[in-house]
Enzyme design. Structure first.
Site, PDB file in Angstrom:
ATOM      1  N   CYS A  21     -22.271 -10.050  -7.217  1.00  0.00           N
ATOM      2  CA  CYS A  21     -23.615  -9.467  -7.164  1.00  0.00           C
ATOM      3  C   CYS A  21     -24.593 -10.401  -6.450  1.00  0.00           C
ATOM      4  CB  CYS A  21     -24.119  -9.148  -8.570  1.00  0.00           C
ATOM      5  SG  CYS A  21     -24.192 -10.587  -9.638  1.00  0.00           S
ATOM      6  N   CYS A  57     -23.495 -10.091 -16.806  1.00  0.00           N
ATOM      7  CA  CYS A  57     -24.675 -10.914 -16.514  1.00  0.00           C
ATOM      8  C   CYS A  57     -24.848 -11.996 -17.577  1.00  0.00           C
ATOM      9  CB  CYS A  57     -25.916 -10.048 -16.457  1.00  0.00           C
ATOM     10  SG  CYS A  57     -25.713  -8.553 -15.476  1.00  0.00           S
TER      11      CYS A  57
END
Ligand code: FES
Length: 147
Positions: A33, A103
């Site tokens: 990402c 995350c």
């Protein structure tokens, strides 16, 4: 979709910044990402984390998890800080949507990387701490292969 706590830590992240002459600094990213997190630790002579700051170039969940992670490790010993896993951070935030779980790994790894740096600088070994990776997407792939 996000809990109130996640939104609170995203909108008002705690402990943003840098620590000059930090005892340990760790930087990790996720090449998938493109998000990057840097964690600074100030650890006293008794091995207690007196301060922790972070900088995150990343998504909202990455900001919220790093903010919560800094709150959780402050005041803890180095050994206790190892217990601040991504699961512990997520629980403290009342959960994350499944697609955002990765995350929170960034926060855990950034703490580990900073602890690793501290251990190297002080020539000590922290029991249970593995050498951190720079790119956590490599680790995710390994985990995926385990299934
Ligand atoms: Fe990359 Fe959240 S999407 S850390």
């Amino acid at each position: 979709m996000y809990s109130e706590k996640v939104m609170d830590h995203f909108n008002n992240p705690r402990n943003v910044g840098e620590i000059e002459n930090a005892s340990g600094v760790g930087t990790v990213g996720n090449a998938k990402c493109g998000d990057i997190m840097r964690m600074y630790l100030d650890i006293d002579d008794n091995g207690i984390i007196q301060d922790c700051k972070f900088k995150t170039f990343g998504c909202g969940a990455a900001v919220a998890t790093s903010s919560m992670a800094t709150e959780l490790v402050k005041g803890k010993t180095v050994q206790e800080a190892l217990q601040v896993t991504n699961k512990a951070v997520m629980e403290a935030l009342d959960g994350l949507p499944p697609i955002k779980v990765h995350c929170s790994l960034l926060a855990e790894e950034a703490i580990h990387a900073a602890l690793w740096d501290y251990a190297e600088k002080h020539n000590i070994k922290i029991e249970g701490l593995e050498k951190p990776v720079n790119d956590i997407s490599e680790k995710e792939e390994e985990e995926e292969e385990d299934y």
